[in-house]
Scaffold this motif. Structure first.
Motif, PDB file in Angstrom:
ATOM      1  N   GLU A 168       8.865 -11.825  15.802  1.00 60.25           N
ATOM      2  CA  GLU A 168       7.658 -11.016  15.955  1.00 60.25           C
ATOM      3  C   GLU A 168       7.930  -9.772  16.808  1.00 60.25           C
ATOM      4  N   LEU A 169       8.941  -9.016  16.387  1.00 62.06           N
ATOM      5  CA  LEU A 169       9.338  -7.812  17.115  1.00 62.06           C
ATOM      6  C   LEU A 169       8.219  -6.779  17.129  1.00 62.06           C
ATOM      7  N   ASP A 170       8.139  -6.056  18.222  1.00 61.25           N
ATOM      8  CA  ASP A 170       7.150  -5.001  18.395  1.00 61.25           C
ATOM      9  C   ASP A 170       7.868  -3.821  19.046  1.00 61.25           C
ATOM     10  N   LEU A 171       8.150  -2.798  18.239  1.00 61.55           N
ATOM     11  CA  LEU A 171       8.926  -1.665  18.723  1.00 61.55           C
ATOM     12  C   LEU A 171       8.262  -0.981  19.909  1.00 61.55           C
ATOM     13  N   LEU A 195       9.821   0.075   9.012  1.00 59.64           N
ATOM     14  CA  LEU A 195       8.908  -0.232  10.115  1.00 59.64           C
ATOM     15  C   LEU A 195       7.773  -1.150   9.676  1.00 59.64           C
ATOM     16  N   ALA A 196       7.269  -0.950   8.460  1.00 63.83           N
ATOM     17  CA  ALA A 196       6.194  -1.813   7.949  1.00 63.83           C
ATOM     18  C   ALA A 196       6.680  -3.250   7.820  1.00 63.83           C
ATOM     19  N   MET A 197       7.925  -3.441   7.364  1.00 63.30           N
ATOM     20  CA  MET A 197       8.472  -4.789   7.259  1.00 63.30           C
ATOM     21  C   MET A 197       8.692  -5.383   8.654  1.00 63.30           C
ATOM     22  N   MET A 198       9.264  -4.593   9.541  1.00 64.55           N
ATOM     23  CA  MET A 198       9.568  -5.077  10.894  1.00 64.55           C
ATOM     24  C   MET A 198       8.320  -5.543  11.629  1.00 64.55           C
ATOM     25  N   HIS A 199       7.218  -4.821  11.446  1.00 56.58           N
ATOM     26  CA  HIS A 199       6.004  -5.099  12.201  1.00 56.58           C
ATOM     27  C   HIS A 199       4.979  -5.931  11.455  1.00 56.58           C
ATOM     28  N   GLY A 200       5.321  -6.398  10.267  1.00 61.42           N
ATOM     29  CA  GLY A 200       4.404  -7.248   9.525  1.00 61.42           C
ATOM     30  C   GLY A 200       3.239  -6.511   8.898  1.00 61.42           C
ATOM     31  N   ALA A 259       0.861  -1.184   0.000  1.00 61.15           N
ATOM     32  CA  ALA A 259       0.000   0.000   0.000  1.00 61.15           C
ATOM     33  C   ALA A 259       0.899   1.236   0.000  1.00 61.15           C
ATOM     34  N   ASP A 260       0.307   2.376  -0.293  1.00 59.80           N
ATOM     35  CA  ASP A 260       1.087   3.605  -0.219  1.00 59.80           C
ATOM     36  C   ASP A 260       1.570   3.784   1.212  1.00 59.80           C
ATOM     37  N   LEU A 261       2.872   3.906   1.357  1.00 60.16           N
ATOM     38  CA  LEU A 261       3.459   4.077   2.673  1.00 60.16           C
ATOM     39  C   LEU A 261       3.412   5.544   3.073  1.00 60.16           C
ATOM     40  N   PRO A 262       3.272   5.828   4.368  1.00 52.32           N
ATOM     41  CA  PRO A 262       3.265   7.226   4.797  1.00 52.32           C
ATOM     42  C   PRO A 262       4.615   7.882   4.512  1.00 52.32           C
ATOM     43  N   VAL A 263       4.593   9.172   4.350  1.00 55.61           N
ATOM     44  CA  VAL A 263       5.806   9.931   4.081  1.00 55.61           C
ATOM     45  C   VAL A 263       6.150  10.738   5.324  1.00 55.61           C
ATOM     46  N   LEU A 264       7.372  10.593   5.781  1.00 53.94           N
ATOM     47  CA  LEU A 264       7.836  11.352   6.935  1.00 53.94           C
ATOM     48  C   LEU A 264       8.064  12.799   6.499  1.00 53.94           C
ATOM     49  N   GLY A 320       0.987   7.662  10.844  1.00 55.34           N
ATOM     50  CA  GLY A 320       0.650   6.561   9.946  1.00 55.34           C
ATOM     51  C   GLY A 320       1.732   5.499   9.882  1.00 55.34           C
ATOM     52  N   LEU A 321       2.831   5.672  10.613  1.00 53.12           N
ATOM     53  CA  LEU A 321       3.903   4.684  10.645  1.00 53.12           C
ATOM     54  C   LEU A 321       3.477   3.465  11.457  1.00 53.12           C
ATOM     55  N   ALA A 322       3.944   2.292  11.060  1.00 58.75           N
ATOM     56  CA  ALA A 322       3.658   1.053  11.798  1.00 58.75           C
ATOM     57  C   ALA A 322       4.641   0.957  12.962  1.00 58.75           C
ATOM     58  N   LEU A 323       4.194   1.331  14.150  1.00 56.67           N
ATOM     59  CA  LEU A 323       5.070   1.346  15.317  1.00 56.67           C
ATOM     60  C   LEU A 323       4.802   0.196  16.280  1.00 56.67           C
ATOM     61  N   HIS A 324       3.919  -0.724  15.907  1.00 51.58           N
ATOM     62  CA  HIS A 324       3.681  -1.912  16.715  1.00 51.58           C
ATOM     63  C   HIS A 324       3.428  -3.095  15.787  1.00 51.58           C
TER      64      HIS A 324
END
Length: 178
Positions: free
Chosen positions: A135-138, A97-102, A3-8, A165-169
């Protein structure tokens, strides 16, 4: 396809540029040591690749990060001061972050070129698989690191996730940040 990833926001990267690296590196070191200690599957899954040096080039931040899993080391460096490395992963913070958190499939992020690899691709594949297995969860890792301040850290991270909009968990497959 991801999907379109958020832009920082670019201003955030500019604001981070003058900050000293020492406090950031202290937090990164503690976080990495904790993650390796709490998730030993990471080193087992990496096998011979645990001794590789992964340069993580987050394109929308003013720093690059050097990860050395075998020593549980993660350090931030200025872009003009690239350390020796075996592998270079390049992409936005949102993609990593999207890859890290699935939240996004790692293969799709690589095929769409949201993430790029230079160097030992087998080491990158091993790292991605190790992260998936752990299954890391920042947000949970930061909360645990904060000790008695864990609950407020969780709330701050959840708010930052909603705003950015970042995947932080860790995503369980039924969640959507949008």
């Amino acid at each position: 396809m991801p999907a379109d990833l958020p832009v920082l926001p670019g201003l955030l990267g500019l604001a981070l540029r003058p900050l000293p690296l020492f406090p950031l590196n202290r937090v990164l070191a503690a976080l990495t040591r904790r993650m390796v200690a709490e998730h030993p599957v990471i080193l087992r899954r990496l096998g011979d690749h645990a001794d590789r040096r992964f340069l993580i080039d987050v394109t929308d931040l003013p720093h690059v990060f050097l990860l050395h899993p075998a020593s549980a080391g993660l350090t931030a460096r200025r872009r003009h001061d690239l350390p020796p490395h075996d592998v270079r992963l390049t992409g936005t913070l949102a993609a990593f972050l999207a890859m890290m958190h699935g939240a996004e499939d790692g293969d799709a992020l690589f095929f769409s070129r949201d993430l790029a690899v230079e160097g030992d691709t087998s080491a990158v594949l091993a790292l991605r698989n190790a992260m998936d297995d752990a299954e890391l969860d920042l947000s949970e890792e930061l909360a645990a690191l904060a000790g008695p301040f864990g609950a407020p850290v969780r709330r701050v991270v959840a708010r930052a996730e909603r705003i950015s909009g970042l995947a932080l968990h860790r995503m369980d497959g039924t969640e959507d940040l949008a």
